[in-house]
Design an enzyme around this catalytic site. Structure first.
Site, PDB file in Angstrom:
ATOM      1  N   LEU A  35       0.808  -1.218   0.000  1.00 53.80           N
ATOM      2  CA  LEU A  35       0.000   0.000   0.000  1.00 53.80           C
ATOM      3  C   LEU A  35       0.846   1.275   0.000  1.00 53.80           C
ATOM      4  CD1 LEU A  35      -2.649  -1.134   2.649  1.00 53.80           C
ATOM      5  CD2 LEU A  35      -2.732  -1.398   0.161  1.00 53.80           C
ATOM      6  N   HIS A  39      -3.523   4.306  -2.169  1.00 55.28           N
ATOM      7  CA  HIS A  39      -4.485   3.376  -1.544  1.00 55.28           C
ATOM      8  C   HIS A  39      -5.081   3.992  -0.278  1.00 55.28           C
ATOM      9  CE1 HIS A  39      -1.618   0.371  -3.479  1.00 55.28           C
ATOM     10  NE2 HIS A  39      -2.779   0.023  -3.990  1.00 55.28           N
ATOM     11  N   GLN A  63      -4.973 -11.679 -13.527  1.00 54.81           N
ATOM     12  CA  GLN A  63      -4.863 -10.429 -14.292  1.00 54.81           C
ATOM     13  C   GLN A  63      -3.445 -10.187 -14.792  1.00 54.81           C
ATOM     14  OE1 GLN A  63      -6.327  -8.150 -10.735  1.00 54.81           O
ATOM     15  NE2 GLN A  63      -4.934  -6.572 -11.473  1.00 54.81           N
ATOM     16  N   ARG A 189       4.354  -0.399  -8.434  1.00 53.83           N
ATOM     17  CA  ARG A 189       5.413  -0.785  -9.378  1.00 53.83           C
ATOM     18  C   ARG A 189       6.559   0.237  -9.422  1.00 53.83           C
ATOM     19  NH1 ARG A 189       0.859  -3.283 -12.478  1.00 53.83           N
ATOM     20  NH2 ARG A 189       1.358  -5.508 -12.596  1.00 53.83           N
TER      21      ARG A 189
HETATM   22  O1  PAF Z   1      -6.053  -1.993  -9.092  1.00 50.89           O
HETATM   23  C1  PAF Z   1      -5.746  -3.050  -8.497  1.00 50.89           C
HETATM   24  O2  PAF Z   1      -4.956  -3.059  -7.543  1.00 50.89           O
HETATM   25  C2  PAF Z   1      -6.344  -4.367  -8.983  1.00 50.89           C
HETATM   26  O3  PAF Z   1      -6.496  -4.384 -10.346  1.00 50.89           O
HETATM   27  C3  PAF Z   1      -7.654  -4.739  -8.261  1.00 50.89           C
HETATM   28  C4  PAF Z   1      -8.769  -3.743  -8.566  1.00 50.89           C
HETATM   29  C5  PAF Z   1      -7.432  -4.812  -6.767  1.00 50.89           C
HETATM   30  C6  PAF Z   1      -8.129  -6.115  -8.732  1.00 50.89           C
HETATM   31  O4  PAF Z   1      -7.187  -7.104  -8.459  1.00 50.89           O
END
Ligand code: PAF
Length: 284
Positions: A35, A39, A63, A189
């Site tokens: 975080l 966030h 993903q 990142r």
């Molecule tokens: O934005 C992100 O961190 C991710 O794509 C999410 C929305 C938590 C889904 O895994």
């Protein structure tokens, strides 16, 4: 006696049972952990909107494509839990892969068209993973509000489309992108960047500032503005995935900038792919 906050939940069933039995409004922030202030700004917005705040921490494997950074994606759960407890979050949902994708999993949620453009061109399976996991999280938690950052602008629009099409009752709210002091958009990142790359990465924000400046001076042709942005990025060793001028609602590409449109871009700095965007405004 109240249990100490936040309560850490690993099981889908337990999280679902808790949420079903809550009578208060729920604000939910889905995250992949590691975080940062971006966030935390979503958590603060959730606290303003709802009585109970739930944050999920889950690095969703579906993903990421096989050549992406799933195994190296930064993780620091102890620090995340500490930060969330300082914000008085009520629950952290921290499931395992086995909980989220048990053996025999076969169902996917996919949004068409707007997932095939922009980031979807180079990350063809990415949004199917995002929509599937977020639909699952929304079914488990059934929040009144879900807060997402505008840094992932396409993701926000895709998830809002999914929410509308599938009649989720959750209000999906976009919150402003948060930047470091020097303008770099906050992202987990950014940790991958070497000190030199961290400096080079400023070209993303600087190119967006340049676009706003050119628009304020009267230039409106997308092609000319994108060309100027390209020059600036390439001079700073950025490798461009895409730069697009888009309509903020439909995400359609625009030939001419207008007030309220958005410029979105994805650029590799070294091996790290970063995204950023800004809304273009008309200043009198
Ligand atoms: O934005 C992100 O961190 C991710 O794509 C999410 C929305 C938590 C889904 O895994």
């Amino acid at each position: 006696m109240n249990s100490p906050k936040p309560v850490l939940i690993h099981s889908v069933k337990e999280m679902q049972t808790i949420c079903r039995n809550l009578s208060q409004t729920i604000g939910f922030v889905p995250t992949m952990g590691y975080l940062h202030e971006g966030h935390l700004s979503l958590v603060k917005a959730a606290k303003d909107k709802a009585e109970i705040v739930i944050v999920s921490i889950y690095v969703n494997p579906t993903q990421f494509s096989p050549n992406e950074d799933l195994s190296s994606y930064p993780r620091d759960p102890d620090r995340d839990i500490q930060l969330l407890s300082e914000l008085d979050v009520d629950y952290i949902f921290f499931p395992s892969n086995e909980e989220m994708y048990p053996a025999g999993f076969k169902t996917w949620v996919a949004v068409e068209e707007i997932t095939q453009i922009l980031c979807g061109k180079s990350r063809s399976t990415h949004f199917k993973g995002v929509t599937t996991i977020v639909a699952k999280l929304m079914n488990i938690i059934d929040p009144d509000f879900m807060l997402l950052g505008e840094k992932d602008f396409q993701q926000l629009k895709v998830l809002q489309q999914m929410g509308k099409d599938l009649n989720f009752s959750t209000e999906i709210i976009g919150c402003p992108l948060i930047r470091e002091k020097d303008g770099l958009a906050m992202s987990s990142r950014n940790k991958y960047l070497s000190p030199q790359e961290r400096k080079d990465a400023l070209c993303l924000h600087n190119s967006l500032l340049l676009a706003q400046k050119l628009f304020s001076e009267g230039m409106t042709a997308s092609s000319k503005i994108i060309a100027a942005m390209r020059d600036l990025i390439v001079q700073n060793k950025g490798r461009i995935d895409y730069i697009e001028v888009i309509d903020t609602d439909s995400l359609e590409s625009l030939d001419e900038l207008r007030s309220g449109c958005r410029i979105v871009l994805a650029v590799y700095i070294g091996k790290t792919r970063l995204i950023d965007n800004v809304m273009i405004k008309y200043y009198q």
